[in-house]
Design a protein around this motif. Structure first.
Motif, PDB file in Angstrom:
ATOM      1  N   LEU A  19       0.770  -1.174  -0.068  1.00  0.00           N
ATOM      2  CA  LEU A  19       0.202  -0.045   0.001  1.00  0.00           C
ATOM      3  C   LEU A  19       0.989   1.213  -0.084  1.00  0.00           C
ATOM      4  O   LEU A  19       0.372   2.080  -0.320  1.00  0.00           O
ATOM      5  N   LYS A  20       2.035   1.201   0.655  1.00  0.00           N
ATOM      6  CA  LYS A  20       2.948   2.268   0.570  1.00  0.00           C
ATOM      7  C   LYS A  20       3.331   2.476  -0.832  1.00  0.00           C
ATOM      8  O   LYS A  20       3.367   3.789  -1.082  1.00  0.00           O
ATOM      9  N   LEU A  21       3.388   1.647  -1.641  1.00  0.00           N
ATOM     10  CA  LEU A  21       3.906   1.966  -3.070  1.00  0.00           C
ATOM     11  C   LEU A  21       2.520   2.627  -3.743  1.00  0.00           C
ATOM     12  O   LEU A  21       2.724   3.541  -4.527  1.00  0.00           O
ATOM     13  N   THR A  22       1.390   2.283  -3.272  1.00  0.00           N
ATOM     14  CA  THR A  22       0.189   2.831  -3.902  1.00  0.00           C
ATOM     15  C   THR A  22       0.091   4.479  -3.705  1.00  0.00           C
ATOM     16  O   THR A  22       0.045   5.308  -4.402  1.00  0.00           O
ATOM     17  N   ILE A  23       0.429   4.634  -2.361  1.00  0.00           N
ATOM     18  CA  ILE A  23       0.372   5.967  -1.940  1.00  0.00           C
ATOM     19  C   ILE A  23       1.443   6.888  -2.727  1.00  0.00           C
ATOM     20  O   ILE A  23       1.474   7.910  -3.034  1.00  0.00           O
ATOM     21  N   PHE A  24       2.728   6.253  -2.740  1.00  0.00           N
ATOM     22  CA  PHE A  24       3.915   6.761  -3.381  1.00  0.00           C
ATOM     23  C   PHE A  24       3.432   7.165  -4.768  1.00  0.00           C
ATOM     24  O   PHE A  24       3.646   8.153  -5.254  1.00  0.00           O
ATOM     25  N   THR A  25       2.808   6.160  -5.571  1.00  0.00           N
ATOM     26  CA  THR A  25       2.702   6.226  -7.082  1.00  0.00           C
ATOM     27  C   THR A  25       1.646   7.441  -7.228  1.00  0.00           C
ATOM     28  O   THR A  25       1.673   8.280  -8.165  1.00  0.00           O
ATOM     29  N   LEU A  26       0.540   7.290  -6.266  1.00  0.00           N
ATOM     30  CA  LEU A  26      -0.537   8.377  -6.473  1.00  0.00           C
ATOM     31  C   LEU A  26       0.008   9.775  -6.290  1.00  0.00           C
ATOM     32  O   LEU A  26      -0.321  10.722  -7.016  1.00  0.00           O
ATOM     33  N   ILE A  27       0.820  10.028  -5.053  1.00  0.00           N
ATOM     34  CA  ILE A  27       1.367  11.187  -5.196  1.00  0.00           C
ATOM     35  C   ILE A  27       2.410  11.554  -6.021  1.00  0.00           C
ATOM     36  O   ILE A  27       2.158  12.921  -6.578  1.00  0.00           O
ATOM     37  N   MET A  28       3.175  10.690  -6.617  1.00  0.00           N
ATOM     38  CA  MET A  28       3.915  11.004  -7.677  1.00  0.00           C
ATOM     39  C   MET A  28       3.190  11.347  -9.010  1.00  0.00           C
ATOM     40  O   MET A  28       3.637  12.448 -10.008  1.00  0.00           O
ATOM     41  N   LEU A  29       2.245  10.692  -9.102  1.00  0.00           N
ATOM     42  CA  LEU A  29       1.299  10.984 -10.421  1.00  0.00           C
ATOM     43  C   LEU A  29       0.720  12.497 -10.212  1.00  0.00           C
ATOM     44  O   LEU A  29       0.660  13.066 -11.082  1.00  0.00           O
ATOM     45  N   ALA A  30       0.217  12.967  -8.981  1.00  0.00           N
ATOM     46  CA  ALA A  30      -0.262  14.001  -8.917  1.00  0.00           C
ATOM     47  C   ALA A  30       0.703  14.945  -9.060  1.00  0.00           C
ATOM     48  O   ALA A  30       0.682  16.128  -9.694  1.00  0.00           O
ATOM     49  N   LEU A  31       1.992  15.017  -8.244  1.00  0.00           N
ATOM     50  CA  LEU A  31       2.917  15.890  -8.438  1.00  0.00           C
ATOM     51  C   LEU A  31       3.490  16.077  -9.835  1.00  0.00           C
ATOM     52  O   LEU A  31       3.519  17.226 -10.290  1.00  0.00           O
ATOM     53  N   THR A  32       3.554  15.017 -10.762  1.00  0.00           N
ATOM     54  CA  THR A  32       4.194  15.274 -12.178  1.00  0.00           C
ATOM     55  C   THR A  32       3.119  15.638 -13.054  1.00  0.00           C
ATOM     56  O   THR A  32       3.733  16.359 -13.842  1.00  0.00           O
ATOM     57  N   SER A  33       1.940  15.281 -12.895  1.00  0.00           N
ATOM     58  CA  SER A  33       1.081  15.832 -13.519  1.00  0.00           C
ATOM     59  C   SER A  33       0.821  17.301 -13.671  1.00  0.00           C
ATOM     60  O   SER A  33       0.406  17.892 -14.627  1.00  0.00           O
ATOM     61  N   ILE A  34       1.404  17.950 -12.475  1.00  0.00           N
ATOM     62  CA  ILE A  34       1.312  19.562 -12.638  1.00  0.00           C
ATOM     63  C   ILE A  34       2.239  20.129 -13.719  1.00  0.00           C
ATOM     64  O   ILE A  34       1.693  21.003 -14.171  1.00  0.00           O
ATOM     65  N   ILE A  35       3.354  19.300 -13.888  1.00  0.00           N
ATOM     66  CA  ILE A  35       4.242  20.074 -14.936  1.00  0.00           C
ATOM     67  C   ILE A  35       3.643  20.344 -16.159  1.00  0.00           C
ATOM     68  O   ILE A  35       3.632  21.318 -16.840  1.00  0.00           O
ATOM     69  N   GLY A  36       2.480  19.262 -16.806  1.00  0.00           N
ATOM     70  CA  GLY A  36       1.843  19.644 -17.905  1.00  0.00           C
ATOM     71  C   GLY A  36       0.906  20.808 -18.038  1.00  0.00           C
ATOM     72  O   GLY A  36       0.629  21.152 -18.969  1.00  0.00           O
ATOM     73  N   THR A  37       0.542  21.214 -16.738  1.00  0.00           N
ATOM     74  CA  THR A  37      -0.315  22.125 -16.784  1.00  0.00           C
ATOM     75  C   THR A  37       0.353  23.425 -16.740  1.00  0.00           C
ATOM     76  O   THR A  37      -0.231  24.460 -16.950  1.00  0.00           O
ATOM     77  N   VAL A  38       1.520  23.522 -16.265  1.00  0.00           N
ATOM     78  CA  VAL A  38       2.370  24.960 -16.319  1.00  0.00           C
ATOM     79  C   VAL A  38       2.929  25.190 -17.631  1.00  0.00           C
ATOM     80  O   VAL A  38       3.115  26.074 -17.981  1.00  0.00           O
ATOM     81  N   ILE A  39       3.752  24.035 -18.066  1.00  0.00           N
ATOM     82  CA  ILE A  39       4.373  24.168 -19.316  1.00  0.00           C
ATOM     83  C   ILE A  39       3.256  23.761 -20.188  1.00  0.00           C
ATOM     84  O   ILE A  39       2.799  22.679 -20.412  1.00  0.00           O
ATOM     85  N   GLN A  40       2.973  24.550 -21.527  1.00  0.00           N
ATOM     86  CA  GLN A  40       1.986  24.418 -22.340  1.00  0.00           C
ATOM     87  C   GLN A  40       2.466  23.158 -23.266  1.00  0.00           C
ATOM     88  O   GLN A  40       3.850  23.083 -23.727  1.00  0.00           O
ATOM     89  N   GLN A  41       1.681  22.262 -23.527  1.00  0.00           N
ATOM     90  CA  GLN A  41       1.806  21.080 -24.108  1.00  0.00           C
ATOM     91  C   GLN A  41       2.117  21.075 -25.635  1.00  0.00           C
ATOM     92  O   GLN A  41       0.898  21.731 -26.110  1.00  0.00           O
ATOM     93  N   ASN A  42       2.870  20.421 -26.548  1.00  0.00           N
ATOM     94  CA  ASN A  42       2.745  20.133 -27.883  1.00  0.00           C
ATOM     95  C   ASN A  42       2.786  21.702 -28.745  1.00  0.00           C
ATOM     96  O   ASN A  42       1.917  21.698 -29.533  1.00  0.00           O
ATOM     97  N   ARG A  43       3.517  22.425 -28.430  1.00  0.00           N
ATOM     98  CA  ARG A  43       3.735  23.744 -29.015  1.00  0.00           C
ATOM     99  C   ARG A  43       5.034  23.531 -30.043  1.00  0.00           C
ATOM    100  O   ARG A  43       5.772  22.573 -30.100  1.00  0.00           O
ATOM    101  N   THR A  44       5.290  24.584 -30.712  1.00  0.00           N
ATOM    102  CA  THR A  44       6.410  24.281 -31.937  1.00  0.00           C
ATOM    103  C   THR A  44       7.656  24.847 -31.013  1.00  0.00           C
ATOM    104  O   THR A  44       7.516  25.562 -29.940  1.00  0.00           O
TER     105      THR A  44
END
Lengths: 453, 280
Positions: A19-44
């Motif tokens: 379950l520790k892996l679950t919590i780690f993965t969920l928090i990592m997914l949450a944290l890394t997902s932020i990157i794509g909302t700050v840096i606009q995706q698929n531009r030139t």
């Protein structure tokens, strides 16, 4: 004796079940997902270079931050998430299955007394009669019980909503199904677009992100495109295209109006209204009244000069959907026979007699203004979307069952005592204990009342 | 009386309720808590009436739309959702001190809406003309409201936790619910909020598929709703792991609510994307 190989397998398995892996993965997914909302995706690359400079650009490019939701490390996190979810479910499901399918029908008195909800009362009937009466009472008030006879006495077991225990696993399964649907869509579906000028037809669409055109297997014609506005404003009310579908020279769908929230779907391919624009010069029809003469109708193509009697001509140079709140208007001018440009003036469609007051050689009234448009359609094919919706439905049922429905169990042991018997009653709920305690109080009152009556 | 005036009354009601709850914590009179709850109910009634009236005002202007069309209306609805979920939980738990930490969220929202946002009723742009709008917004905000209450309970938990080594709780802490009750309220509120958020994301995906042709496009708003979902999923799994209950769970709940607020407002005001109602 355990071999080292077994140990390794065992620790890998334990790692994925944790379950520790679950919590780690969920928090990592949450944290890394932020990157794509700050840096606009698929531009030139040019846009990125302008915004971040060369150093950061190279770093981000290497880290795949510009298309991060398809980056190998993000997909790896998702795979880890899925493996964890599968391993946890495989590990825990058999136990839960056993609890539900093969419940312990007898609870030892010592254990029964440790339950948060338990009671005991005397019955004046003998054990068999008491069990009979309690069975009937339980069937109508709670659930049909199972009767077991032992040397120690008679035992009843009843349970409600045992299936709620599977809610968690249904939720886990639903996540996997949604992923499968997304993968199907990615492999066998496409996202494309097509622009159709009013009156034209197409049988190919263009994939977004470039590539060869895709054959639709049928033809789509655009009869017309229109934008309507809320009264007296430039606030758009509706973008609408009227489309026909033609297959094997047969018009299979005629005059279907599609608007932003109402797409056209044919053979698994969906056409959405997404953009529009002008296609070629506009055609303007005018009623022209020469000074002292009879009116006639003249047609002008935007950008051309339309001849008038006696060597004059006119041209339309602009159009407004709403000119100073007075409705549609054109800007135009008249050229004299010697080729001089006249002063520009405005003709309002809603006030056809207005222009005669200008006192020119000709008075104009605007009959209509037709700007040919193209409609921009988004064309999507996603054969996985139904799988995704099945997953979503399962997820709704799964989470509702997991969080809102409680598995309730009740055990009764009846021991003979003189002429009558003693009833031991214990019950438990797997969630919402406070509400269940109240329910249990009510139930035990009713059961002993039924028994006495 | 128009809807904006009713919302002014709502704001005053929530302010009065908040003050009464705070005075209750200091003066420790149960009558004050009862008064604070009654005023909260009155404010909620005004809030409800205001939303209903606003619907009819839009109909009178010729727009048949749910009163959920712009940022102002959504903030007002958010405050309404918080009160709805709070008052229902209050009926069950009767832990009045929690009000002092939950009503402020609704009050801040209403004040911001009344002072800082455009209250004009405007017709819906084509992209929002869909019944999905109503389902999507209602489910999302019920979820957000659950998280707001969990956050209030978690703040109380952490305050109480700093005092746990002292023998007697004194002052305002004496009226705080038991630390286990706070932990339970936190958990229950998230157990309510999480399925609602799940429904909100799914209705959003269904609508996006219908309107834009794709159920998921990693648009910032979608991604942030998923981030919020991940955080609360972590919270729910943390309950079963030793070392993650209590204090860490309370922090996770507060982080989750901060992410929720960013998803709701930050994305519109700071980032760019398809959900443009806040930017205009």
């Amino acid at each position: 004796m355990t071999t080292p190989k077994y140990n390794l397998l065992h620790s890998v398995w334990n790692f994925f079940c944790s379950l520790k892996l679950t919590i780690f993965t969920l928090i990592m997914l949450a944290l890394t997902s932020i990157i794509g909302t700050v840096i606009q995706q698929n531009r030139t690359p040019e846009e990125y270079l302008r915004q971040y400079g060369e150093g950061l650009y190279t770093l981000f490019e290497r880290l795949q931050f510009f298309d991060m939701y398809r980056a190998w490390w993000f997909l790896a996190l998702l795979v880890l998430f899925c493996l964890n979810l599968i391993a946890c479910s495989i590990k825990r499901l058999p136990g839960v299955w056993k609890t539900v399918r093969e419940p312990s029908l007898i609870m030892a008195l010592g254990t029964l007394r440790t339950l948060a909800n338990h009671t005991q009362f005397d019955s004046r009937h003998n054990a068999e009669e008491t069990a009979q009466a309690l069975s009937e009472s339980l069937s109508s008030r709670f659930a049909r019980p199972v009767l077991t006879r032992t040397e120690g006495g008679l035992h009843l077991f009843a349970q409600k909503a045992a299936w709620a225990r599977f809610g968690v696993y249904v939720t886990h399964l639903s996540i996997l199904i949604i992923f499968i649907g997304a993968i199907i869509g990615n492999i066998w579906g496409y996202k494309a677009f097509v622009n159709i000028v009013e009156g034209d037809q197409v049988n190919q669409v263009w994939p977004r992100g470039g590539g060869d055109p895709i054959d639709l297997g049928f033809t789509v014609r655009c009869d017309s495109f229109s934008v309507t506005y809320y009264d007296n404003s430039m606030r758009p009310k509706e973008y609408a295209s009227v489309l026909d579908v033609i297959e094997d020279d047969q018009e299979v769908i005629s005059d279907r109006k599609i608007i932003v929230n109402t797409p056209l779907n044919y053979k698994g391919i969906t056409f959405y209204q997404s953009s529009y624009g002008p296609a070629g010069p506009a055609t303007i029809r005018m009623r022209v009244t020469p000074k002292g003469g009879t009116p006639f109708v003249a047609t002008n193509r935007e950008g051309d000069h339309t001849p008038l009697p006696n060597g004059y001509s006119f041209a339309v140079t602009g159009y407004a959907q709403s000119y100073q709140g007075m409705g549609p208007a054109v800007q135009m001018h008249v050229n004299t026979p010697d080729g001089r440009h006249g002063n520009p003036f405005i003709v309002l469609q809603n006030y056809p007699d207005f222009d005669s007051r200008r006192g020119g050689e000709f008075a104009f009234a605007l009959l209509d203004y037709k700007q040919p448009q193209y409609t921009g359609l988004q064309v999507n094919k996603d054969p996985g979307v139904w799988v995704v919706w099945i997953g979503c439905l399962l997820m709704i049922f799964g989470t509702m069952a997991a969080f809102m429905i409680s598995h309730r169990r009740l055990w009764i042991t009846i021991e003979p005592k003189g002429e009558g018997s003693v009833v031991h009653l214990g019950a438990s709920a797997h969630r919402n204990q406070a509400a269940f305690a109240l329910y249990f109080d009510e139930l035990k009152k009713n059961l002993s009342k039924d028994l006495a009556g | 009386m128009n809807s904006v005036q009713l919302f002014n009354l709502t704001t005053i009601g929530y302010f009065a309720s908040m003050v009464l709850f705070l005075v209750y914590l200091i003066a420790r009179s149960p009558k004050l808590a009862l008064a604070a709850t009654a005023v909260a109910w009155a404010g909620f009634a005004a809030n409800t009436a205001g939303i209903a009236l606003r619907y009819f005002e839009a109909v009178d202007m010729g727009y048949n739309q749910a009163p959920l069309s712009n940022l102002y209306e959504s903030v007002v609805f958010f405050a309404w959702s918080i009160l709805l979920v709070y008052l229902l939980m209050d009926l069950k738990y009767k832990q009045r001190a929690v009000g002092a930490f939950v009503i402020p969220f609704a009050f801040i929202g209403m004040t911001w809406a009344q002072l800082g946002l455009d209250d004009a009723i405007a017709p819906l742009v084509p992209a929002l003309q869909s019944n999905w709008l109503t389902y999507h917004v209602i489910t999302c905000f019920l979820g957000y409201a659950g998280f707001a209450i969990a956050c209030g309970a978690s703040i109380m938990y952490l305050i109480l936790d700093t005092q746990k080594d002292k023998d007697n709780k004194h002052g305002i802490l004496a009226l705080f619910p038991d630390i286990r009750v706070l932990d339970d309220i936190n958990y229950k509120a998230i157990m309510f909020g999480f399925p609602m958020l799940t429904l909100g994301i799914i209705t959003g995906a269904a609508w996006a598929n219908y309107a834009w042709g794709t159920y998921w496009s990693w648009d910032p708003k979608e991604t942030w709703s998923l981030i919020v979902w991940f955080v609360y999923a972590a919270f729910l799994h943390a309950r079963f792991t030793r070392g993650w209950v209590g204090k860490r769970a309370a922090w996770l709940s507060i982080v989750g609510f901060a992410a929720t607020i960013f998803c709701y407002l930050g994305v519109n005001l700071v980032l760019s994307g398809l959900h443009s109602y806040g930017g205009a």
